[in-house]
Design a protein around this motif. Sequence first.
Motif, PDB file in Angstrom:
ATOM      1  N   HIS A  47      80.884  17.143  84.550  1.00 20.97           N
ATOM      2  CA  HIS A  47      81.372  16.478  85.843  1.00 20.97           C
ATOM      3  C   HIS A  47      80.252  16.549  87.150  1.00 20.97           C
ATOM      4  O   HIS A  47      79.793  17.533  87.235  1.00 20.97           O
ATOM      5  N   TRP A  48      79.907  15.353  87.719  1.00 18.82           N
ATOM      6  CA  TRP A  48      78.910  15.360  88.744  1.00 18.82           C
ATOM      7  C   TRP A  48      79.093  16.469  89.602  1.00 18.82           C
ATOM      8  O   TRP A  48      78.129  16.791  90.375  1.00 18.82           O
ATOM      9  N   GLN A  49      80.309  16.845  90.234  1.00 14.75           N
ATOM     10  CA  GLN A  49      80.737  17.573  91.174  1.00 14.75           C
ATOM     11  C   GLN A  49      80.055  19.017  90.590  1.00 14.75           C
ATOM     12  O   GLN A  49      79.490  19.900  91.958  1.00 14.75           O
ATOM     13  N   GLN A  79      87.879  11.508  90.666  1.00 19.60           N
ATOM     14  CA  GLN A  79      88.330  11.562  89.396  1.00 19.60           C
ATOM     15  C   GLN A  79      87.961  12.831  88.508  1.00 19.60           C
ATOM     16  O   GLN A  79      86.810  13.198  88.512  1.00 19.60           O
ATOM     17  N   ASP A  80      88.982  13.370  88.060  1.00 22.78           N
ATOM     18  CA  ASP A  80      88.700  14.585  87.161  1.00 22.78           C
ATOM     19  C   ASP A  80      88.476  15.551  87.910  1.00 22.78           C
ATOM     20  O   ASP A  80      87.960  16.734  87.426  1.00 22.78           O
ATOM     21  N   HIS A  81      88.565  15.642  89.129  1.00 20.00           N
ATOM     22  CA  HIS A  81      88.071  16.945  90.065  1.00 20.00           C
ATOM     23  C   HIS A  81      89.615  17.345  90.827  1.00 20.00           C
ATOM     24  O   HIS A  81      89.812  17.013  91.915  1.00 20.00           O
ATOM     25  N   CYS A  99      86.824  21.305  87.182  1.00 25.92           N
ATOM     26  CA  CYS A  99      86.217  20.015  86.714  1.00 25.92           C
ATOM     27  C   CYS A  99      85.673  20.225  85.398  1.00 25.92           C
ATOM     28  O   CYS A  99      85.553  21.416  84.865  1.00 25.92           O
ATOM     29  N   GLU A 130      85.019  25.544  85.501  1.00 26.27           N
ATOM     30  CA  GLU A 130      84.505  24.346  84.818  1.00 26.27           C
ATOM     31  C   GLU A 130      85.326  24.635  83.227  1.00 26.27           C
ATOM     32  O   GLU A 130      85.498  25.824  82.861  1.00 26.27           O
TER      33      GLU A 130
END
Length: 169
Positions: free
Chosen positions: A109-111, A85-87, A105, A58
């Motif tokens: 970020h949702w992930q 995206q962004d991962h 991420c 992170e």
Amino acid sequence: MPLTSQISVYDPRWPDLFLSEQQRIRSVFANALVTIHHVGSTAVPGLAAKPEIDLLVEVSEHRDVGDVTERMKSLGYVRGTDLSQDHHFYRRDVNGVRTHKVHVCPSGHWQIARMLRFRDLLRQDPDLSARYQALKLHLEATNQHGIGEYLASKAPFIDAVLAHKRERD
């Protein structure tokens, strides 16, 4: 078609392998580093897994991506295709065998929430962990097209577990 590696019984050395790699890659992300989490099946005690340590890095934001990629390369990592995206994704193979995967991420970020929530649910619920293990072993045994097929076939199970958890919360 084989997966990136064969699923094996839980190895109690996996947490130590995570800690070792966490220390090795920490400086790559410099001031942008927020934290590094152990995720994936190797982060769940007792769960059979591909013996590939998953690290979720992170960061406060993606900074100097070219420099990060070069520093990761110096540690034996190859930049893979972004998983969303962004991962950002990096993989490390030793003697042709995948040993580590690094997901990077930015905070929020949702992930990040998805990976941590699923890991924690598996850690807390032995029945869920056993069902997930059975699914993974079945998918490995019936796989014909490699890792993409395997990951796509696991996704509905993960989605359903997380949706059910959201409904209960």
